[in-house]
Design a protein around this motif. Structure first.
Motif, short mmCIF file in Angstrom:
data_model
loop_
_atom_site.label_atom_id
_atom_site.label_comp_id
_atom_site.label_asym_id
_atom_site.label_seq_id
_atom_site.Cartn_x
_atom_site.Cartn_y
_atom_site.Cartn_z
N ARG A 347 0.81 -1.22 0.00
CA ARG A 347 0.00 0.00 0.00
C ARG A 347 0.84 1.28 0.00
O ARG A 347 0.48 2.24 -0.70
N PRO A 348 1.98 1.32 0.70
CA PRO A 348 2.77 2.55 0.67
C PRO A 348 3.29 2.96 -0.70
O PRO A 348 3.58 4.13 -0.93
N ILE A 349 3.39 1.98 -1.63
CA ILE A 349 3.90 2.32 -2.97
C ILE A 349 2.79 2.41 -4.01
O ILE A 349 3.05 2.64 -5.18
N GLY A 350 1.54 2.20 -3.58
CA GLY A 350 0.42 2.41 -4.47
C GLY A 350 0.15 1.33 -5.49
O GLY A 350 -0.50 1.57 -6.51
N THR A 352 -1.54 -2.55 -5.96
CA THR A 352 -2.35 -3.57 -5.29
C THR A 352 -1.69 -4.94 -5.38
O THR A 352 -0.86 -5.19 -6.27
N GLY A 353 -2.07 -5.81 -4.45
CA GLY A 353 -1.58 -7.17 -4.50
C GLY A 353 -2.00 -7.88 -5.77
O GLY A 353 -1.26 -8.72 -6.31
N SER A 354 -3.17 -7.55 -6.30
CA SER A 354 -3.66 -8.18 -7.53
C SER A 354 -2.75 -7.86 -8.70
O SER A 354 -2.43 -8.74 -9.52
N LYS A 355 -2.32 -6.61 -8.81
CA LYS A 355 -1.45 -6.23 -9.92
C LYS A 355 -0.06 -6.86 -9.78
O LYS A 355 0.53 -7.30 -10.76
N MET A 356 0.43 -6.90 -8.56
CA MET A 356 1.75 -7.49 -8.36
C MET A 356 1.73 -8.98 -8.68
O MET A 356 2.66 -9.52 -9.28
N GLU A 357 0.66 -9.66 -8.29
CA GLU A 357 0.54 -11.08 -8.60
C GLU A 357 0.52 -11.31 -10.10
O GLU A 357 1.22 -12.20 -10.62
N ALA A 415 6.06 -2.39 -12.46
CA ALA A 415 4.63 -2.24 -12.17
C ALA A 415 4.25 -0.77 -12.04
O ALA A 415 3.20 -0.34 -12.54
N ILE A 416 5.07 0.00 -11.37
CA ILE A 416 4.79 1.42 -11.20
C ILE A 416 4.78 2.14 -12.55
O ILE A 416 3.92 2.98 -12.83
N LYS A 417 5.73 1.79 -13.41
CA LYS A 417 5.78 2.39 -14.75
C LYS A 417 4.53 2.02 -15.55
O LYS A 417 3.91 2.88 -16.20
N LEU A 418 4.17 0.73 -15.52
CA LEU A 418 3.00 0.29 -16.29
C LEU A 418 1.73 0.95 -15.79
O LEU A 418 0.88 1.35 -16.59
#
Length: 469
Positions: A347-350, A352-357, A415-418
Motif C-alpha cells: 500500500r505505501p507504494i500504491g 495492489t496485490g492483484s497487480k503485483m501477482e 509495475a509502477i511504470k506500467l
C-alpha cells in the motif's frame, strides 16, 4: 491357461503419453513451468519423487471405508498395515506419546480435516472464535462477511473472529480475551494462512479454560517447522491439532487430525471416537489409500536429520528475504517473520496485490495477492504473501533469496511504470504487462536463474523440447 486382453480393455495398459497425449503434454508443460519459475506461494512446496511414486500407485484402486481392522470391505490386509504405519509415523514425526495422542490420517484436505474436527467437537450453532481472514486467518476458521457466511464453519456454527492489532500486525490477545468473556466460545482456533509470527499457545489455553472451551490449532502452514522444532509446540496446550501435509511438511495434498487421549471419564476421553466418526462416515467416504501411503513416506522424511536442516534453512531464508526487501525500503507486516512467510504490504507504494501477482506471473515468479490488516477489499488486497519452503526444496540459500528480492524489486519498478501509463484498472494493467519488452527481458533473467538450481521430484531434462514453454 492364460487369457488375452479383450478389446474393451486394451487401453488399460497403455502409457499416458500414448493414451491421452493432450493431458500428457499439459503435465510436461506444468513440469517445465515449475522448473522455470521462482515459486514463492507459501502454501506450496515441491515434494519428493518417492512421495509422487506412492501417490501415483496401484493403491488408488482399493476402497477402504472404515478404520484398520474395522473396514466395510474385504481385501484390506495391506491397506490396514499402510494406514497403521502412517499413523505411527505421524505421532513419531511430532514426538507424540501414543498413550496421550492419536491421529486420523484419512482427511482428503486441510479444509475437510478442519470441518471434521469441528463436527467432532461441536454441536450445530455452538460458538467458535478464529483469526479473521483479513488478519491472516483461514476461511475454515469461521469466516463470514457482513452479507454472507462464506465458510461452512460459519454456516453451521456461530462465529466471532479475533484480529491482529491494526498498528503492529500481531494477534491482539488482550482484545481476544475481552471478546471471549462476552461471547463465551465453545472452541477457540489458533492458526493462520498469512501470519508470520509465533503463537502464544499458553495464553490461548488460559482463555479457553476460562470458558470451558476446546483449543484447536490449525498448523497447516507450519507443521514442518513444528515437527523439526523450528516453531513452538501446540501439542503442549491444545486438545486437537489439524494440519495439511503439503506445505512445510512437504508431502502430498491431504490433511491430518491429531486428538488428545485420556482415560474414560476425564476431559477428552471420547475425542478419538468423536473425531474418527466425524471423518467417516459423517464427512467422507473411502480414504485415498494412495495418498495415505504418500503421507507415510513424507512423515518418514520429516523425522530425519536432513529434514530438520531443511526446516532451519526455510526459516533462515525467510528472514533473508524479509531483510532484503526491508533494505530496499519496503514495508513488511510485523517488520519480519518467525516462520516461512513474509507478508509484504504494498500500500505505501500504491500497487495492489492483484497487480503485483499478475505482473509476477509474466515474470515467471509465482506468489499470491493477500489481504493485510486494515484492507477493505479482498478482491484488491493491499499486499502479497511470500513463502520460502518451495525454493528451499530447490537448495536456495540466504544469498539466493537476496537475489529473489532484487527480482521482486525490479518487478515493482516495472509495475509502477506500467500503472502510470495504463491507469488503475487491472485489465488495462494486464494488457500493458503482456506487451512490455521490459517484462519479457526480466522474465528471461528469472528463468535462467531458476534453471541453475536442481528440481526435486522429477528430471526436467525429460520434458520434450517442444513442450518447454
Amino acid at each position: 491357461m492364460s487369457h488375452t486382453v479383450d478389446s474393451w480393455n486394451t487401453c488399460l495398459n497403455v502409457p499416458l503419453e500414448v493414451e491421452d497425449k493432450e493431458i500428457y503434454e499439459l503435465i510436461q508443460q506444468e513440469k517445465w513451468r515449475q522448473y522455470s519459475c521462482l515459486e514463492l506461494i507459501a502454501s506450496e512446496n515441491f515434494t519428493s519423487q518417492a512421495v509422487m511414486e506412492a501417490n501415483g500407485s496401484a493403491l488408488t484402486n482399493k476402497y477402504s471405508e472404515g478404520l484398520p481392522g474395522a473396514r466395510y470391505y474385504g481385501g484390506n490386509e495391506h491397506i490396514d498395515v499402510i494406514e497403521n504405519v502412517c499413523r505411527t509415523r505421524a505421532l513419531a514425526a511430532f514426538n507424540l506419546d501414543a498413550q496421550k495422542w492419536g491421529v486420523n490420517v484419512q482427511p482428503y484436505s486441510g479444509s475437510t480435516a478442519n470441518f471434521s474436527a469441528l463436527t467432532g467437537l461441536l454441536a450445530p450453532h455452538d460458538r467458535i472464535m478464529g483469526l479473521d481472514l483479513p488478519s491472516g486467518g483461514h476461511l475454515t476458521h469461521g469466516y463470514a462477511t457482513a452479507k454472507k457466511k462464506v465458510s461452512s464453519s460459519a454456516i453451521y456454527f456461530e462465529s466471532l473472529p479475533y484480529q491482529v492489532d491494526m498498528t503492529t500486525g500481531y494477534v491482539d490477545y488482550d482484545k481476544l480475551e475481552q471478546n471471549a468473556s462476552l461471547f463465551r466460545p465453545k472452541l477457540i482456533i489458533c492458526g493462520a494462512s498469512a501470519y508470520a509470527r509465533e503463537w502464544d499457545y499458553a495464553r490461548l489455553r488460559k482463555v479457553a479454560d476460562q470458558h470451558g472451551a476446546y483449543l484447536m490449532a490449525d498448523i497447516a502452514h507450519i507443521s514442518g517447522l513444528v515437527a523439526s522444532s523450528e516453531a513452538a509446540n501446540p501439542f503442549e496446550y491444545c486438545d486437537v491439532v489439524t494440519t495439511t501435509t503439503h506445505k512445510t511438511l512437504r508431502g502430498p495434498r491431504a490433511g491430518l487430525i491429531f486428538f488428545r487421549r485420556a482415560p474414560k471419564g476425564e476431559k477428552n476421553w471420547d475425542l478419538e471416537e468423536r473425531i474418527n466418526f466425524a471423518v467417516f462416515p459423517s464427512n467422507q467416504g473411502g480414504p485415498h489409500n494412495n495418498t495415505i501411503a504418500a503421507i507415510a513416506v513424507a512423515l518418514k522424511q520429516a523425522a530425519s536429520p536432513a529434514f530438520k536442516a531443511y526446516a532451519k534453512q526455510v526459516r533462515a531464508n525467510a528472514v533473508a528475504l524479509s531483510d532484503a526487501l526491508k533494505a530496499k525500503g519496503y514495508k513488511i507486516v510485523t517488520d519480519g517473520t518467525d516462520n516461512h512467510i513474509v507478508l509484504w504490504d504494498l500500500r505505501p507504494i500504491g500497487i495492489t496485490g492483484s497487480k503485483m501477482e499478475k505482473l509476477c506471473d509474466y515474470l515467471a515468479i509465482t506468489l499470491n495477492k493477500n489481504a493485510v490488516h486494515g484492507d477493505s477489499s479482498a478482491l484488491t488486497p493491499g499486499g502479497v504473501r511470500l513463502g520460502t519452503s518451495a525454493l528451499t526444496s530447490r537448495s536456495f540459500k540466504e544469498a539466493d533469496f537476496v537475489k529473489v528480492a532484487e527480482f521482486l524489486h525490479r518487478g515493482v519498478e516495472i509495475a509502477i511504470k506500467l500503472q502510470s501509463t495504463a491507469g488503475k484498472l487491472l485489465k488495462d494493467f494486464i494488457v500493458a504487462a503482456e506487451s512490455s519488452e521490459e517484462v519479457k527481458a526480466l522474465k528471461a533473467e528469472v528463468e535462467a536463474f531458476a534453471h541453475s538450481f536442481p528440481m526435486p521430484g522429477f528430471d526436467p531434462s525429460s520434458v520434450p523440447a517442444a513442450l518447454r514453454h
